[in-house]
Motif scaffolding. Structure first.
Motif, mmCIF file in Angstrom:
data_model
loop_
_atom_site.group_PDB
_atom_site.id
_atom_site.type_symbol
_atom_site.label_atom_id
_atom_site.label_comp_id
_atom_site.label_asym_id
_atom_site.label_seq_id
_atom_site.Cartn_x
_atom_site.Cartn_y
_atom_site.Cartn_z
ATOM 1 N N MET A 1 0.808 -1.261 0.107
ATOM 2 C CA MET A 1 -0.058 0.028 -0.025
ATOM 3 C C MET A 1 0.762 1.289 0.006
ATOM 4 O O MET A 1 0.300 2.316 -0.624
ATOM 5 C CB MET A 1 -1.070 0.054 1.281
ATOM 6 C CG MET A 1 -1.954 -1.041 1.141
ATOM 7 S SD MET A 1 -3.019 -0.770 -0.418
ATOM 8 C CE MET A 1 -3.705 0.784 -0.341
ATOM 9 N N GLN A 2 2.023 1.229 0.665
ATOM 10 C CA GLN A 2 3.058 2.480 0.653
ATOM 11 C C GLN A 2 3.168 2.770 -0.952
ATOM 12 O O GLN A 2 3.503 3.846 -1.205
ATOM 13 C CB GLN A 2 4.325 1.914 1.485
ATOM 14 C CG GLN A 2 3.908 1.961 2.881
ATOM 15 C CD GLN A 2 2.952 3.308 3.669
ATOM 16 O OE1 GLN A 2 3.616 4.443 3.273
ATOM 17 N NE2 GLN A 2 2.084 3.098 4.292
ATOM 18 N N ARG A 3 3.352 1.656 -1.804
ATOM 19 C CA ARG A 3 3.743 1.833 -2.984
ATOM 20 C C ARG A 3 2.816 2.929 -3.775
ATOM 21 O O ARG A 3 2.876 3.581 -4.636
ATOM 22 C CB ARG A 3 4.181 0.816 -3.609
ATOM 23 C CG ARG A 3 4.586 0.886 -5.412
ATOM 24 C CD ARG A 3 4.752 -0.217 -5.952
ATOM 25 N NE ARG A 3 4.934 -0.062 -7.341
ATOM 26 C CZ ARG A 3 4.759 -1.070 -8.215
ATOM 27 N NH1 ARG A 3 4.488 -2.449 -7.957
ATOM 28 N NH2 ARG A 3 4.717 -0.473 -9.752
ATOM 29 N N LEU A 4 1.379 2.391 -3.517
ATOM 30 C CA LEU A 4 0.408 3.001 -3.976
ATOM 31 C C LEU A 4 0.397 4.311 -3.678
ATOM 32 O O LEU A 4 0.090 5.464 -4.292
ATOM 33 C CB LEU A 4 -1.183 2.316 -3.425
ATOM 34 C CG LEU A 4 -2.471 2.821 -4.321
ATOM 35 C CD1 LEU A 4 -2.242 2.827 -5.657
ATOM 36 C CD2 LEU A 4 -3.652 2.121 -3.654
ATOM 37 N N TYR A 5 0.551 4.719 -2.224
ATOM 38 C CA TYR A 5 0.450 6.040 -2.197
ATOM 39 C C TYR A 5 1.760 6.950 -2.821
ATOM 40 O O TYR A 5 1.554 8.265 -2.901
ATOM 41 C CB TYR A 5 0.784 6.090 -0.565
ATOM 42 C CG TYR A 5 -0.321 5.954 0.366
ATOM 43 C CD1 TYR A 5 -1.329 7.161 0.600
ATOM 44 C CD2 TYR A 5 -0.802 4.825 1.135
ATOM 45 C CE1 TYR A 5 -2.409 7.072 1.405
ATOM 46 C CE2 TYR A 5 -1.841 4.861 1.824
ATOM 47 C CZ TYR A 5 -2.748 5.948 1.851
ATOM 48 O OH TYR A 5 -3.653 5.763 2.755
ATOM 49 N N ARG A 6 2.804 6.181 -3.163
ATOM 50 C CA ARG A 6 3.878 7.085 -3.900
ATOM 51 C C ARG A 6 3.435 7.078 -5.234
ATOM 52 O O ARG A 6 4.149 8.040 -5.957
ATOM 53 C CB ARG A 6 5.167 6.288 -3.772
ATOM 54 C CG ARG A 6 5.749 6.177 -2.331
ATOM 55 C CD ARG A 6 7.103 5.592 -2.226
ATOM 56 N NE ARG A 6 7.318 4.167 -2.749
ATOM 57 C CZ ARG A 6 7.212 3.221 -1.869
ATOM 58 N NH1 ARG A 6 6.954 3.318 -0.669
ATOM 59 N NH2 ARG A 6 7.367 2.040 -2.456
ATOM 60 N N LEU A 7 2.588 6.508 -5.688
ATOM 61 C CA LEU A 7 2.223 6.636 -7.144
ATOM 62 C C LEU A 7 1.415 7.977 -7.455
ATOM 63 O O LEU A 7 1.371 8.414 -8.585
ATOM 64 C CB LEU A 7 1.322 5.358 -7.563
ATOM 65 C CG LEU A 7 2.064 4.094 -7.823
ATOM 66 C CD1 LEU A 7 1.077 3.126 -8.142
ATOM 67 C CD2 LEU A 7 3.205 4.002 -8.749
ATOM 68 N N LEU A 8 0.459 8.046 -6.843
ATOM 69 C CA LEU A 8 -0.404 9.406 -6.824
ATOM 70 C C LEU A 8 -0.053 10.439 -5.750
ATOM 71 O O LEU A 8 0.655 10.224 -4.958
ATOM 72 C CB LEU A 8 -1.728 8.968 -6.811
ATOM 73 C CG LEU A 8 -2.314 7.870 -7.690
ATOM 74 C CD1 LEU A 8 -3.717 7.408 -7.454
ATOM 75 C CD2 LEU A 8 -1.990 8.162 -9.163
ATOM 76 N N LYS A 9 -0.667 11.526 -5.998
ATOM 77 C CA LYS A 9 -0.621 12.575 -4.940
ATOM 78 C C LYS A 9 -1.355 12.082 -3.870
ATOM 79 O O LYS A 9 -2.169 11.290 -3.587
ATOM 80 C CB LYS A 9 -1.125 13.988 -5.274
ATOM 81 C CG LYS A 9 -0.714 14.618 -6.448
ATOM 82 C CD LYS A 9 -1.582 15.790 -7.178
ATOM 83 C CE LYS A 9 -1.171 16.394 -8.446
ATOM 84 N NZ LYS A 9 -1.841 17.404 -8.736
ATOM 85 N N LYS A 10 -0.783 12.891 -2.615
ATOM 86 C CA LYS A 10 -1.269 12.423 -1.304
ATOM 87 C C LYS A 10 -2.843 12.345 -1.099
ATOM 88 O O LYS A 10 -3.504 11.441 -0.445
ATOM 89 C CB LYS A 10 -0.587 13.235 -0.045
ATOM 90 C CG LYS A 10 -0.989 12.806 1.283
ATOM 91 C CD LYS A 10 -0.456 13.751 2.404
ATOM 92 C CE LYS A 10 -0.868 13.541 3.643
ATOM 93 N NZ LYS A 10 0.089 14.330 4.547
ATOM 94 N N ASP A 11 -3.571 13.441 -1.713
ATOM 95 C CA ASP A 11 -4.702 13.531 -1.372
ATOM 96 C C ASP A 11 -5.778 12.510 -2.385
ATOM 97 O O ASP A 11 -6.925 12.699 -2.393
ATOM 98 C CB ASP A 11 -5.416 14.850 -1.770
ATOM 99 C CG ASP A 11 -4.750 15.947 -0.346
ATOM 100 O OD1 ASP A 11 -4.393 15.481 0.464
ATOM 101 O OD2 ASP A 11 -4.683 17.169 -0.725
#
Length: 279
Positions: A1-11
């Motif tokens: 899931m951390q990688r998913l957060y890195r793929l897009l903007k935080k919001d």
């Protein structure tokens, strides 16, 4: 899931319980809790999320406005909901060729209003048109009251941009009224409810607005007579813009909500006609 957060903007990524609940159901009232919700802002974001989900064997379910009653936007347990509501731009209105290019998150009613200011209209008019999205309409091949004369969404889709499950981007369809060469992949994607691809761009056919629109309300004291009237209208070669039927139960429900003096009718026909003033 951390990688998913890195793929897009935080919001643009959320795993908060309130978002998972809100995006875990649609108008079908079926509810399944997803693992995460993402809001892409462009096609590149959709490609990134699709590649991530494919590589990690995670179900990915696209969502428009959640107005479908068929469960098309209901996620798989442990899956990711990819909500396209932020991809909401009208990219081009080509009045020379009677087409419009939109992103999937454009609201149907918003497109209708924009076209109306220019003297044009987009015929498909689902009951939820003021909050359903064009992308959702394409995914469900939605129709509306005007379908009797003008057809449904698939009749107006000319070309699509779409992201395949593994992240590959495809373009299918044509910009011209006639396009008969090759496989008709566009029609395969229309109505597929997001099971084959995620639609990221849509070119639609539009029409000039009719010069005149007339609405009629016809009441009947006999149910069979209303059905005969429908057959008579169609067989007389008059194709209404809309032709809606209400039986006694529907009339009573409407009267209970907003009394308008029609409670004694056995059936109603709501008819709308359009055309040029000369005809």
């Amino acid at each position: 899931m951390q990688r998913l957060y890195r793929l897009l903007k935080k919001d643009n990524v959320s795993t908060s319980p309130e978002d998972l609940i809100c995006y875990g159901f649609d108008a079908s009232r079926i509810q399944v809790m997803p693992m995460a919700v993402v809001w892409p802002e462009d096609t590149e974001d959709v490609v990134k999320v699709s590649e991530f989900a494919y590589e990690n064997d995670i179900p990915l379910v696209p969502r428009g406005a959640g107005t479908s009653t068929t469960g098309g936007a209901v996620p798989c347990r442990g899956g990711i909901v990819i909500s396209l509501e932020r991809m909401d731009r009208i990219l081009e209105v080509d009045t020379d060729n009677l087409t419009v290019l939109v992103e999937p998150g454009v609201i149907n009613g918003s497109l209708q209003k924009e076209l109306g200011t220019r003297g044009y209209f987009y015929p498909p008019d689902p009951a939820s048109m003021n909050f359903c999205t064009i992308g959702g309409n394409v995914a469900e091949n939605a129709g509306g009251p005007r379908a009797i004369k003008y057809g449904v969404t698939g009749d107006y889709v000319m070309a699509l941009e779409a992201v395949l499950p593994d992240g590959r981007l495809i373009q299918t369809g044509v910009r011209t009224p006639k396009g008969v060469v090759g496989y008709d992949l566009k029609s395969l994607l229309v109505g597929s409810e997001g099971t084959l691809s995620i639609i990221t761009g849509i070119r639609l056919k539009i029409l000039p607005e009719p010069q005149s629109i007339i609405t009629l309300l016809v009441s009947f004291d006999d149910l069979r007579a209303s059905g005969d009237a429908v057959s008579g209208i169609i067989s007389s070669k008059v194709i209404p813009r809309t032709l809606e039927f209400m039986d006694r139960e529907a009339i009573q429900a409407a009267e209970t909500y907003n009394p308008c003096g029609l409670k004694d009718a056995e059936a109603l026909l709501i008819i709308e006609l359009d055309g040029d003033l000369k005809t």
